[in-house]
Design an enzyme around this catalytic site. Structure first.
Site, short mmCIF file in Angstrom:
data_model
loop_
_atom_site.label_atom_id
_atom_site.label_comp_id
_atom_site.label_asym_id
_atom_site.label_seq_id
_atom_site.Cartn_x
_atom_site.Cartn_y
_atom_site.Cartn_z
N GLY A 71 0.82 -1.21 0.00
CA GLY A 71 0.00 0.00 0.00
C GLY A 71 0.86 1.26 0.00
CB THR A 72 3.98 2.09 1.84
OG1 THR A 72 3.41 1.84 3.12
CG2 THR A 72 4.97 3.23 1.92
CG ASN A 151 -4.78 3.41 9.28
OD1 ASN A 151 -5.08 4.47 8.74
ND2 ASN A 151 -3.66 3.28 9.97
CD GLN A 179 -6.96 -1.09 7.43
OE1 GLN A 179 -7.65 -2.08 7.66
NE2 GLN A 179 -5.71 -1.02 7.86
CB SER A 199 -1.74 -3.49 1.12
OG SER A 199 -0.61 -4.13 1.61
CB ALA A 200 -1.69 -8.97 -0.97
CG HIS A 201 0.00 -6.95 4.57
ND1 HIS A 201 -0.12 -6.54 5.88
CD2 HIS A 201 0.43 -5.86 3.89
CE1 HIS A 201 0.23 -5.27 5.97
NE2 HIS A 201 0.57 -4.82 4.78
CB THR A 237 12.06 -9.51 -11.91
OG1 THR A 237 13.09 -9.31 -12.86
CG2 THR A 237 11.45 -10.89 -12.10
CB CYS A 327 5.98 1.34 20.65
SG CYS A 327 4.64 0.76 21.63
N1 PLP Z 1 -2.84 2.85 4.14
C1 PLP Z 1 -3.57 2.37 5.15
C2 PLP Z 1 -4.93 2.94 5.41
C3 PLP Z 1 -3.07 1.34 5.95
O1 PLP Z 1 -3.80 0.87 6.97
C4 PLP Z 1 -1.77 0.83 5.67
C5 PLP Z 1 -1.18 -0.20 6.54
O2 PLP Z 1 -1.37 -0.23 7.71
C6 PLP Z 1 -1.07 1.36 4.59
C7 PLP Z 1 -1.63 2.36 3.84
C8 PLP Z 1 0.27 0.84 4.22
O3 PLP Z 1 0.15 -0.41 3.63
P1 PLP Z 1 1.43 -1.39 3.54
O4 PLP Z 1 1.64 -1.96 4.89
O5 PLP Z 1 1.01 -2.44 2.56
O6 PLP Z 1 2.57 -0.59 3.07
#
Ligand code: PLP
Length: 378
Positions: A71-72, A151, A179, A199-201, A237, A327
């Site tokens: 996502g970042t 989030n 999200q 973001s897949a995770h 790649t 933290c």
């Molecule tokens: N944007 C939102 C709203 C998120 O909750 C997150 C991850 O916590 C991200 C972006 C970043 O995603 P990634 O962890 O895949 O870089």
């Protein structure tokens, strides 16, 4: 010791079927997708099938899906490339965005002289559409970046109204859908959105795979240059196994959507009720307790007491969740999102917990969480 995971907004476990699809691909797909021989072409075909499958699930065109690592990266690609390629002079965003949007916007302001306007939010974390409209009326070339769902608080923003206002004044609309994709039906073809990220995770896929949605007519250029993969937008790649896993995870997420949504919403409501019963002075942050206005997967709780060590104490009892706080060297600081929605006095009197659910969590786990909190409080 019993281990309970209630931090699915941070990351989710991977579906077994996804692990299977990925390990099968690791054994069978050894080619580089850019190679012209059959090994390469097989890997290429797998990627293109994954792209088609993902695009279909969110009603996009497959050429609008650009694979990235997370996502970042997707948010960085969209913001940085729009500034460089679309003549954007201003970014309108909010203080409640994820850091990858805020830090990138800050960088654009410091190093590209882009004007930045931050929409005001109220104590619930809501924005005023009137303020957005007033800002955009001058029709300065603008990118608006307002997330679909927050989030930390779980607030869901009205992306249709935001997008319509943007387009009325010829501004581009980027929304961070990290999200929500995989958790809500999303029809990108019908939404007034130019850019989105995923973001897949966050939907039971692997870490290290994500995608950017870039509407067809929008011409962006790469931030990572090289061999010209991903329609020249993101060289390198491809993460073949991650992409295969991501497509499988999204397919399963949408296959199970209604059932999971019902089950998790019920669990969230149960959690709200249990907090109210055992901690009558509890406060739910943002719109978190309103299932129509917030993610069904997330509840942000303001406990009626302050205990900076609560995350660690719960961890010792086997419960993993987030405090909605950053933290550093053992000390906790309130999150930016809470700082922007709460007074200092409130932050000094309450500890926040971000509880985020999946379909594998149970009411018994919530009971154990409540019992543990009662023990800690007394
Ligand atoms: N944007 C939102 C709203 C998120 O909750 C997150 C991850 O916590 C991200 C972006 C970043 O995603 P990634 O962890 O895949 O870089």
């Amino acid at each position: 010791m019993k281990k309970i995971y209630l931090d699915h907004a941070a990351t989710t476990f991977i579906y077994d079927e996804v692990i299977q699809a990925m390990t099968d691909a690791m054994k069978e797909q050894i080619g580089n997708p850019s190679s012209v021989h059959s090994f390469g072409q097989e890997a290429k075909a797998s990627i293109e099938n994954a792209r088609k499958s993902i695009a279909k699930l969110i009603n996009a065109h497959s050429s609008e899906i650009i694979f990235t690592s997370c996502g970042t990266e997707s948010n960085n690609l969209i913001i940085r490339s729009s500034i460089d390629n679309l003549g954007i002079k201003r970014i309108v965003t909010s203080a409640l965005e994820h850091k990858c949007v805020l830090e990138t916007t800050l960088d654009m302001m410091m190093n590209k002289s882009i004007e930045v306007q931050i929409l005001k939010n109220n104590e619930k974390g809501e924005f005023s559409l009137e303020e957005l409209e007033t800002l955009l009326k001058d029709e300065k070339p603008t990118l608006v970046s307002i997330m679909h769902a927050n989030n930390e608080l779980g607030n869901i923003n009205d992306i249709i109204s935001i997008g319509n206002i943007c387009h009325k004044y010829n501004a581009y609309y980027h929304t961070d859908t990290v999200q929500t994709i995989g958790h809500y039906p999303i029809n990108l073809n019908e939404l007034p959105i130019d850019f989105a990220s995923s973001s897949a995770h966050k939907f039971h896929g692997p870490k290290g795979a994500g995608f950017a949605y870039i509407k067809k007519q929008t011409k962006l250029k790469a931030k990572i240059t090289g061999g010209g993969q991903e329609r020249n937008l993101r060289s390198g790649t491809e993460n073949v196994y991650g992409i295969i896993g991501m497509a499988k995870a999204l397919e399963l997420s949408y296959q199970n959507l209604e059932q999971d949504q019902n089950y998790i919403s019920d669990l969230k409501q149960y959690t709200i009720n249990q907090f109210k019963k055992h901690f009558p002075e509890v406060i739910f942050n943002g719109n978190s307790a309103d299932l129509n206005k917030s993610l069904y997967t997330l509840l942000n709780v303001f406990l009626p007491f302050k205990n900076d060590m609560i995350g660690f104490q719960l961890d010792l009892k086997g419960i993993a969740l987030s405090q909605g706080s950053a933290c550093s060297s053992g000390a906790t600081k309130p999150s930016i999102v809470l700082q922007k929605t709460k007074t200092n006095e409130e932050l000094n009197q309450h500890s926040a917990l971000r509880i985020s659910f999946s379909h594998l969590n149970t009411k018994e786990e919530i009971d154990y969480l409540i019992t543990s909190l009662l023990e800690i409080a007394n």
